[in-house]
Scaffold this motif. Structure first.
Motif, PDB file in Angstrom:
ATOM      1  N   PHE A 147       0.837  -1.204   0.000  1.00 44.03           N
ATOM      2  CA  PHE A 147       0.000   0.000   0.000  1.00 44.03           C
ATOM      3  C   PHE A 147       0.876   1.262   0.000  1.00 44.03           C
ATOM      4  O   PHE A 147       0.553   2.252  -0.651  1.00 44.03           O
ATOM      5  CB  PHE A 147      -0.926   0.001   1.217  1.00 44.03           C
ATOM      6  CG  PHE A 147      -2.069  -0.962   1.125  1.00 44.03           C
ATOM      7  CD1 PHE A 147      -3.273  -0.582   0.547  1.00 44.03           C
ATOM      8  CD2 PHE A 147      -1.947  -2.250   1.604  1.00 44.03           C
ATOM      9  CE1 PHE A 147      -4.335  -1.465   0.458  1.00 44.03           C
ATOM     10  CE2 PHE A 147      -2.999  -3.157   1.525  1.00 44.03           C
ATOM     11  CZ  PHE A 147      -4.202  -2.757   0.944  1.00 44.03           C
ATOM     12  N   GLU A 148       1.969   1.218   0.745  1.00 50.48           N
ATOM     13  CA  GLU A 148       2.903   2.351   0.753  1.00 50.48           C
ATOM     14  C   GLU A 148       3.508   2.561  -0.627  1.00 50.48           C
ATOM     15  O   GLU A 148       3.683   3.701  -1.087  1.00 50.48           O
ATOM     16  CB  GLU A 148       4.012   2.115   1.775  1.00 50.48           C
ATOM     17  CG  GLU A 148       3.588   2.301   3.216  1.00 50.48           C
ATOM     18  CD  GLU A 148       4.757   2.220   4.171  1.00 50.48           C
ATOM     19  OE1 GLU A 148       5.648   1.367   3.933  1.00 50.48           O
ATOM     20  OE2 GLU A 148       4.795   2.998   5.137  1.00 50.48           O
ATOM     21  N   TRP A 149       3.834   1.455  -1.292  1.00 47.97           N
ATOM     22  CA  TRP A 149       4.371   1.541  -2.651  1.00 47.97           C
ATOM     23  C   TRP A 149       3.371   2.224  -3.583  1.00 47.97           C
ATOM     24  O   TRP A 149       3.741   3.071  -4.403  1.00 47.97           O
ATOM     25  CB  TRP A 149       4.704   0.137  -3.163  1.00 47.97           C
ATOM     26  CG  TRP A 149       5.044   0.097  -4.631  1.00 47.97           C
ATOM     27  CD1 TRP A 149       6.250   0.344  -5.206  1.00 47.97           C
ATOM     28  CD2 TRP A 149       4.133  -0.185  -5.709  1.00 47.97           C
ATOM     29  NE1 TRP A 149       6.161   0.237  -6.571  1.00 47.97           N
ATOM     30  CE2 TRP A 149       4.868  -0.086  -6.907  1.00 47.97           C
ATOM     31  CE3 TRP A 149       2.777  -0.501  -5.765  1.00 47.97           C
ATOM     32  CZ2 TRP A 149       4.283  -0.298  -8.149  1.00 47.97           C
ATOM     33  CZ3 TRP A 149       2.206  -0.716  -7.011  1.00 47.97           C
ATOM     34  CH2 TRP A 149       2.946  -0.622  -8.180  1.00 47.97           C
ATOM     35  N   LEU A 150       2.101   1.856  -3.465  1.00 45.90           N
ATOM     36  CA  LEU A 150       1.074   2.479  -4.296  1.00 45.90           C
ATOM     37  C   LEU A 150       0.992   3.974  -4.018  1.00 45.90           C
ATOM     38  O   LEU A 150       0.947   4.787  -4.956  1.00 45.90           O
ATOM     39  CB  LEU A 150      -0.288   1.820  -4.025  1.00 45.90           C
ATOM     40  CG  LEU A 150      -1.494   2.494  -4.682  1.00 45.90           C
ATOM     41  CD1 LEU A 150      -1.374   2.459  -6.204  1.00 45.90           C
ATOM     42  CD2 LEU A 150      -2.796   1.834  -4.228  1.00 45.90           C
ATOM     43  N   GLN A 151       0.974   4.342  -2.735  1.00 51.28           N
ATOM     44  CA  GLN A 151       0.849   5.755  -2.379  1.00 51.28           C
ATOM     45  C   GLN A 151       2.004   6.574  -2.943  1.00 51.28           C
ATOM     46  O   GLN A 151       1.802   7.684  -3.453  1.00 51.28           O
ATOM     47  CB  GLN A 151       0.790   5.898  -0.852  1.00 51.28           C
ATOM     48  CG  GLN A 151       0.477   7.300  -0.354  1.00 51.28           C
ATOM     49  CD  GLN A 151      -0.985   7.677  -0.515  1.00 51.28           C
ATOM     50  OE1 GLN A 151      -1.719   7.049  -1.273  1.00 51.28           O
ATOM     51  NE2 GLN A 151      -1.412   8.707   0.184  1.00 51.28           N
ATOM     52  N   GLN A 152       3.211   6.028  -2.880  1.00 52.82           N
ATOM     53  CA  GLN A 152       4.368   6.739  -3.426  1.00 52.82           C
ATOM     54  C   GLN A 152       4.336   6.768  -4.952  1.00 52.82           C
ATOM     55  O   GLN A 152       4.780   7.732  -5.572  1.00 52.82           O
ATOM     56  CB  GLN A 152       5.656   6.092  -2.929  1.00 52.82           C
ATOM     57  CG  GLN A 152       5.881   6.268  -1.432  1.00 52.82           C
ATOM     58  CD  GLN A 152       7.212   5.711  -0.976  1.00 52.82           C
ATOM     59  OE1 GLN A 152       8.127   5.522  -1.784  1.00 52.82           O
ATOM     60  NE2 GLN A 152       7.337   5.433   0.302  1.00 52.82           N
ATOM     61  N   SER A 153       3.815   5.706  -5.563  1.00 49.08           N
ATOM     62  CA  SER A 153       3.758   5.641  -7.024  1.00 49.08           C
ATOM     63  C   SER A 153       2.749   6.634  -7.594  1.00 49.08           C
ATOM     64  O   SER A 153       2.904   7.112  -8.724  1.00 49.08           O
ATOM     65  CB  SER A 153       3.390   4.221  -7.476  1.00 49.08           C
ATOM     66  OG  SER A 153       4.351   3.283  -7.053  1.00 49.08           O
ATOM     67  N   LEU A 154       1.701   6.935  -6.828  1.00 49.59           N
ATOM     68  CA  LEU A 154       0.687   7.871  -7.304  1.00 49.59           C
ATOM     69  C   LEU A 154       1.223   9.289  -7.421  1.00 49.59           C
ATOM     70  O   LEU A 154       0.787  10.062  -8.265  1.00 49.59           O
ATOM     71  CB  LEU A 154      -0.524   7.867  -6.347  1.00 49.59           C
ATOM     72  CG  LEU A 154      -1.340   6.577  -6.286  1.00 49.59           C
ATOM     73  CD1 LEU A 154      -2.410   6.680  -5.209  1.00 49.59           C
ATOM     74  CD2 LEU A 154      -1.976   6.261  -7.635  1.00 49.59           C
ATOM     75  N   PHE A 155       2.173   9.617  -6.551  1.00 53.82           N
ATOM     76  CA  PHE A 155       2.722  10.971  -6.542  1.00 53.82           C
ATOM     77  C   PHE A 155       3.935  11.021  -7.462  1.00 53.82           C
ATOM     78  O   PHE A 155       4.989  10.473  -7.159  1.00 53.82           O
ATOM     79  CB  PHE A 155       3.120  11.374  -5.125  1.00 53.82           C
ATOM     80  CG  PHE A 155       3.575  12.809  -5.019  1.00 53.82           C
ATOM     81  CD1 PHE A 155       2.652  13.836  -4.942  1.00 53.82           C
ATOM     82  CD2 PHE A 155       4.925  13.126  -5.001  1.00 53.82           C
ATOM     83  CE1 PHE A 155       3.064  15.152  -4.838  1.00 53.82           C
ATOM     84  CE2 PHE A 155       5.347  14.442  -4.903  1.00 53.82           C
ATOM     85  CZ  PHE A 155       4.412  15.458  -4.824  1.00 53.82           C
ATOM     86  N   ALA A 156       3.778  11.692  -8.603  1.00 52.66           N
ATOM     87  CA  ALA A 156       4.862  11.806  -9.576  1.00 52.66           C
ATOM     88  C   ALA A 156       5.478  13.199  -9.479  1.00 52.66           C
ATOM     89  O   ALA A 156       4.859  14.183  -9.884  1.00 52.66           O
ATOM     90  CB  ALA A 156       4.332  11.566 -10.990  1.00 52.66           C
TER      91      ALA A 156
END
Length: 378
Positions: free
Chosen positions: A59-68
């Motif tokens: 879930f942390e990976w997803l959250q960081q991936s969303l922010f470009a």
């Protein structure tokens, strides 16, 4: 109608092949010292079900991936807030630190409340018209392998730098009254929502303590029952009836607390985290504003041979700031609509469940009253 306040027909993101309304975090299992979450969803094209297992790091990976970082417009997005990590102690006990950090999400049977919070997080990402197009979301929901190993960790010095920057820029006056008013309103609402959530949490914890006390009292009264002693038969019957009454009282407090956690408690927790998410977005815009104002000053003071370069830098920053502000305006409008819909849904569900519980308990009390009225005859 679902918990987001939208119908299923309006839920699907334009870039997502998964039905947003079908995303469910079903359960959490403990694998050694790691919580593993079971996530199911359905394909939009054929309705085929997909099931994956994910850890919090995913879930942390997803959250960081969303922010470009290389897409300035995205800095104006209010990102759905990811709940803090749930740490399971060896005795599965809730300590004060965990309760302070997670609040309502630390309560509930078998992490059910925490699973619902993660489920809402995924659904909010899937509902977002921009974030739903990010391939990271579909990767998380469909790939058999865990993507969390790719996660980039933030160092403590990054966080310390961010805190110092916040202190320096958070009081900076905005050039746009719309955003200055929104910042002021956000500051007030964040404080009020936090206090409301904390007070409601105190109510739930009190109900849970009363439930435990009622159970203990019921058990203690049963110790007085002596069915072999005919001389005290009447007293034993009274004790049995009284014990059952306190069992019902215990059930009432228990059910009421569960309802509070799963409906209004979860809703208030989400409101509080979303207020913080909006605050972060407004702060990012403020930082860009400070950067643009500094570029304007540097351009005015620049010598003739560097004037062109400084103007080019200023123009880039101005374009980024305008795009970010335009996105932020749209996000603030969506945020307020979503906030009202989510809170309304939580309140309606809270009222319905508490009415059902009250009806159930009232019927049990009537049975106890009738049984007590027959005691003299027996």
């Amino acid at each position: 109608m679902n918990r987001s306040g939208k119908t299923a027909d309006t839920m699907e993101g334009s870039g997502l092949t998964i039905s947003a309304s079908s995303i469910k975090v079903n359960e959490a299992t403990l694998d050694e010292d790691t919580l593993v979450f079971s996530i199911t969803s359905q394909k939009l094209s054929n309705g085929m079900g997909v099931c994956v297992c994910r850890t919090y790091e995913d879930f942390e990976w997803l959250q960081q991936s969303l922010f470009a970082p290389d897409e300035p417009d995205l800095h104006g997005v209010i990102f759905p807030p990811l709940p803090a990590k749930l740490i399971m102690s060896p005795q599965s006990q809730i300590n004060n630190k965990t309760l302070k950090q997670l609040g309502f999400l630390a309560l509930g049977d078998c992490c059910r409340t925490y699973c619902e919070a993660l489920e809402l997080y995924l659904q909010q990402v899937a509902l977002h018209p921009i974030l739903s197009k990010n391939k990271a979301l579909e990767t998380l929901l469909t790939n058999t392998e865990s993507p969390g190993k790719q996660r980039a960790k933030k160092g403590i010095f990054n966080r310390l730098s961010q805190v110092m920057e916040e202190k320096r820029k958070e009081s900076h006056k905005d050039v746009d009254d719309f955003f200055q008013n929104e910042r002021d309103n956000n500051s007030n609402m964040t404080a009020l929502t936090k206090v409301t959530t904390e007070r409601f949490l105190d109510v739930v914890l009190a109900e849970q303590r009363l439930s435990v006390a009622s159970k203990h009292l019921s058990s203690s009264i049963q110790l007085w029952v002596n069915q072999e002693d005919s001389a005290n038969a009447a007293f034993s019957k009274i004790c049995l009836k009284t014990s059952k009454v306190f069992e019902t009282i215990k059930r009432n407090f228990e059910k009421t607390a569960e309802n509070n956690i799963s409906t209004l408690g979860l809703g208030l927790d989400l409101q509080s985290r979303y207020q913080e998410a909006e605050k972060e977005m407004l702060f990012r815009r403020t930082c860009k504003l400070v950067e643009l104002e500094a570029a304007n000053k540097n351009t005015e003071r620049a010598k003739a041979n560097k004037k062109g370069i400084m103007e080019e830098v200023r123009n880039v920053l101005e374009k980024q700031f305008d795009g970010m502000s335009s996105m932020a305006r749209q996000e603030v409008g969506r945020f307020h609509q979503s906030r009202v819909a989510l809170l309304r849904t939580a309140l309606v569900s809270w009222c319905e469940q508490q009415l059902n519980t009250a009806t159930e308990i009232a019927a049990l009390y009537s049975e106890h009253l009738e049984a007590c009225q027959k005691l003299p005859e027996e």
